[in-house]
Scaffold this motif. Structure first.
Motif, PDB file in Angstrom:
ATOM      1  N   GLY A 118     -10.265  17.677   5.395  1.00  0.00           N
ATOM      2  CA  GLY A 118      -9.232  17.443   4.394  1.00  0.00           C
ATOM      3  C   GLY A 118      -8.147  16.485   4.814  1.00  0.00           C
ATOM      4  N   GLN A 119      -8.393  15.715   5.888  1.00  0.00           N
ATOM      5  CA  GLN A 119      -7.373  14.786   6.388  1.00  0.00           C
ATOM      6  C   GLN A 119      -7.906  13.360   6.419  1.00  0.00           C
ATOM      7  OE1 GLN A 119      -6.185  16.475  10.266  1.00  0.00           O
ATOM      8  NE2 GLN A 119      -4.158  16.772   9.378  1.00  0.00           N
ATOM      9  N   VAL A 120      -6.973  12.422   6.452  1.00  0.00           N
ATOM     10  CA  VAL A 120      -7.293  11.013   6.664  1.00  0.00           C
ATOM     11  C   VAL A 120      -6.328  10.443   7.691  1.00  0.00           C
ATOM     12  CG1 VAL A 120      -8.400  10.481   4.453  1.00  0.00           C
ATOM     13  CG2 VAL A 120      -5.892  10.452   4.605  1.00  0.00           C
ATOM     14  N   TYR A 121      -6.813   9.449   8.447  1.00  0.00           N
ATOM     15  CA  TYR A 121      -5.949   8.655   9.300  1.00  0.00           C
ATOM     16  C   TYR A 121      -5.577   7.416   8.498  1.00  0.00           C
ATOM     17  CZ  TYR A 121      -8.092  11.441  13.051  1.00  0.00           C
ATOM     18  OH  TYR A 121      -8.537  12.468  13.847  1.00  0.00           O
ATOM     19  N   VAL A 122      -4.303   7.105   8.430  1.00  0.00           N
ATOM     20  CA  VAL A 122      -3.875   6.040   7.521  1.00  0.00           C
ATOM     21  C   VAL A 122      -2.808   5.162   8.156  1.00  0.00           C
ATOM     22  CG1 VAL A 122      -4.382   7.428   5.466  1.00  0.00           C
ATOM     23  CG2 VAL A 122      -2.091   7.493   6.466  1.00  0.00           C
ATOM     24  N   ARG A 123      -2.749   3.924   7.658  1.00  0.00           N
ATOM     25  CA  ARG A 123      -1.648   3.020   7.953  1.00  0.00           C
ATOM     26  C   ARG A 123      -1.539   2.034   6.806  1.00  0.00           C
ATOM     27  NH1 ARG A 123      -0.262  -0.622  13.423  1.00  0.00           N
ATOM     28  NH2 ARG A 123       2.002  -0.390  13.184  1.00  0.00           N
ATOM     29  N   LEU A 124      -0.313   1.773   6.394  1.00  0.00           N
ATOM     30  CA  LEU A 124      -0.058   0.840   5.294  1.00  0.00           C
ATOM     31  C   LEU A 124       0.375  -0.520   5.817  1.00  0.00           C
ATOM     32  CD1 LEU A 124       1.871   3.092   2.737  1.00  0.00           C
ATOM     33  CD2 LEU A 124      -0.345   1.992   2.367  1.00  0.00           C
ATOM     34  N   PHE A 125      -0.044  -1.557   5.079  1.00  0.00           N
ATOM     35  CA  PHE A 125       0.298  -2.931   5.420  1.00  0.00           C
ATOM     36  C   PHE A 125       0.796  -3.639   4.164  1.00  0.00           C
ATOM     37  CE2 PHE A 125      -2.885  -1.425   8.289  1.00  0.00           C
ATOM     38  CZ  PHE A 125      -2.588  -1.987   9.521  1.00  0.00           C
ATOM     39  N   ASP A 126       1.719  -4.558   4.361  1.00  0.00           N
ATOM     40  CA  ASP A 126       2.150  -5.453   3.292  1.00  0.00           C
ATOM     41  C   ASP A 126       1.625  -6.832   3.659  1.00  0.00           C
ATOM     42  OD1 ASP A 126       3.312  -6.826   1.252  1.00  0.00           O
ATOM     43  OD2 ASP A 126       5.346  -6.142   1.625  1.00  0.00           O
ATOM     44  N   GLY A 127       0.540  -7.245   3.012  1.00  0.00           N
ATOM     45  CA  GLY A 127      -0.169  -8.424   3.485  1.00  0.00           C
ATOM     46  C   GLY A 127      -0.807  -8.085   4.813  1.00  0.00           C
ATOM     47  N   ALA A 128      -0.454  -8.815   5.867  1.00  0.00           N
ATOM     48  CA  ALA A 128      -0.990  -8.533   7.198  1.00  0.00           C
ATOM     49  C   ALA A 128      -0.015  -7.743   8.065  1.00  0.00           C
ATOM     50  CB  ALA A 128      -1.356  -9.839   7.900  1.00  0.00           C
ATOM     51  N   ALA A 129       1.198  -7.486   7.565  1.00  0.00           N
ATOM     52  CA  ALA A 129       2.229  -6.848   8.379  1.00  0.00           C
ATOM     53  C   ALA A 129       2.244  -5.337   8.156  1.00  0.00           C
ATOM     54  CB  ALA A 129       3.605  -7.431   8.031  1.00  0.00           C
ATOM     55  N   PRO A 130       2.160  -4.539   9.219  1.00  0.00           N
ATOM     56  CA  PRO A 130       2.242  -3.087   9.045  1.00  0.00           C
ATOM     57  C   PRO A 130       3.625  -2.663   8.589  1.00  0.00           C
ATOM     58  CG  PRO A 130       2.261  -3.665  11.371  1.00  0.00           C
ATOM     59  CD  PRO A 130       1.992  -4.932  10.631  1.00  0.00           C
ATOM     60  N   VAL A 131       3.656  -1.652   7.716  1.00  0.00           N
ATOM     61  CA  VAL A 131       4.941  -1.153   7.224  1.00  0.00           C
ATOM     62  C   VAL A 131       5.251   0.240   7.747  1.00  0.00           C
ATOM     63  CG1 VAL A 131       4.827  -2.561   5.144  1.00  0.00           C
ATOM     64  CG2 VAL A 131       3.912  -0.247   5.082  1.00  0.00           C
ATOM     65  N   ASP A 132       4.305   0.850   8.461  1.00  0.00           N
ATOM     66  CA  ASP A 132       4.564   2.159   9.068  1.00  0.00           C
ATOM     67  C   ASP A 132       3.626   2.337  10.245  1.00  0.00           C
ATOM     68  OD1 ASP A 132       2.113   2.594   7.891  1.00  0.00           O
ATOM     69  OD2 ASP A 132       2.768   4.182   6.536  1.00  0.00           O
ATOM     70  N   GLU A 133       3.718   3.484  10.888  1.00  0.00           N
ATOM     71  CA  GLU A 133       2.851   3.792  12.017  1.00  0.00           C
ATOM     72  C   GLU A 133       1.602   4.516  11.527  1.00  0.00           C
ATOM     73  OE1 GLU A 133       3.307   2.758  15.121  1.00  0.00           O
ATOM     74  OE2 GLU A 133       5.112   1.725  14.421  1.00  0.00           O
ATOM     75  N   ALA A 134       0.556   4.480  12.338  1.00  0.00           N
ATOM     76  CA  ALA A 134      -0.649   5.239  12.022  1.00  0.00           C
ATOM     77  C   ALA A 134      -0.326   6.729  12.054  1.00  0.00           C
ATOM     78  CB  ALA A 134      -1.742   4.915  13.038  1.00  0.00           C
ATOM     79  N   GLN A 135      -0.898   7.467  11.115  1.00  0.00           N
ATOM     80  CA  GLN A 135      -0.641   8.902  11.051  1.00  0.00           C
ATOM     81  C   GLN A 135      -1.808   9.633  10.417  1.00  0.00           C
ATOM     82  OE1 GLN A 135       2.637   9.739   8.196  1.00  0.00           O
ATOM     83  NE2 GLN A 135       2.532   7.541   7.751  1.00  0.00           N
ATOM     84  N   ALA A 136      -1.861  10.936  10.657  1.00  0.00           N
ATOM     85  CA  ALA A 136      -2.855  11.802  10.031  1.00  0.00           C
ATOM     86  C   ALA A 136      -2.181  12.555   8.895  1.00  0.00           C
ATOM     87  CB  ALA A 136      -3.428  12.784  11.052  1.00  0.00           C
ATOM     88  N   LEU A 137      -2.758  12.465   7.694  1.00  0.00           N
ATOM     89  CA  LEU A 137      -2.199  13.116   6.519  1.00  0.00           C
ATOM     90  C   LEU A 137      -3.284  13.865   5.752  1.00  0.00           C
ATOM     91  CD1 LEU A 137       0.047  10.263   5.028  1.00  0.00           C
ATOM     92  CD2 LEU A 137       0.833  12.281   6.291  1.00  0.00           C
TER      93      LEU A 137
END
Length: 223
Positions: A118-137
């Motif tokens: 029931g979890q995913v490892y995720v990270r968001l990017f704006d274009g090629a730039a990350p906007v947060d850290e990798a996390q498990a949600l």
């Protein structure tokens, strides 16, 4: 620059080599068996590129998140090469490599790895730039987060198909592309802060843990 890049973080084993002008790569789907496959694949790819191991100038390797066993296999091989040949070893975050596997474009990108349970490892990017850290949600928590991002974007990775959020297009991918691995390895060398940071990135504890009992010791009585 002559580079070797490796990915064993998920259900695929990928080896990519750059001879200074052309990409040479091999990639195979495998749930297990990375340990037996990686060295022969690397030797075959380098032979196809006309390169010997001692001609390399750097090695890149995905560092996670991903499979605990797969990550250890790739990291051990890359670090062994680095130590034996005196090469810099560049750590490539798996979620970053997945995002880099999409064609360049504006807008948001969400790298998503299905972490099971029931979890995913995720990270968001704006274009090629990350906007947060990798996390498990939790899957539901990340779906709500996606729903709150104006304009939508692109989902990429093994968990991309888990979501049907308006405005978000899914691009299922079971591992980074060879092109992305080489590109991030080169970028890591140019960024002195990332070169040599080949340490595993674990976002949750392993499913299997060592026993706390000594051999022959009886199990504790249940209350």
């Amino acid at each position: 620059m002559r580079l070797l890049a490796l990915d064993t973080a998920m259900g695929r084993c990928t080896v990519a080599a750059w001879d200074g002008s052309r990409l040479h790569a091999r990639s195979e789907v495998m749930a297990r068996g990375h340990q037996e496959a990686l060295a022969p694949m690397a030797a075959a790819v380098l032979a196809g590129a006309g390169l010997a191991f001692d001609a390399l100038q750097a090695v890149g390797v995905t560092v996670g998140p991903g499979s605990f066993t797969g990550l250890r296999v790739g990291l051990a091989f890359a670090q062994g090469l680095g130590a034996a040949l005196g090469l810099p070893v560049v750590g490539l975050p798996t979620l970053d490599a997945l995002a880099a596997s999409l064609p360049p474009g504006p807008g948001k990108v969400a790298s998503v790895i299905d972490a099971r349970r029931g979890q995913v490892y995720v990270r968001l990017f704006d274009g090629a730039a990350p906007v947060d850290e990798a996390q498990a949600l939790a899957v539901e928590a990340f779906a709500r987060r996606l729903d709150g991002i104006d304009g939508g974007g692109r989902l990429v990775g093994t968990g991309a198909g888990l979501f049907t959020v308006p405005g978000w297009a899914a691009h299922p991918l079971d591992g980074p592309t060879p092109e992305a691995l080489i590109r991030l390895t080169r970028a890591g060398l140019e960024d002195g802060g990332r070169a040599g940071a080949a340490r595993p990135l674990y976002l949750r504890a392993p499913d299997a843990v060592p026993s706390t009992r000594l051999p022959g010791q009886p199990r504790p009585a249940r209350p």
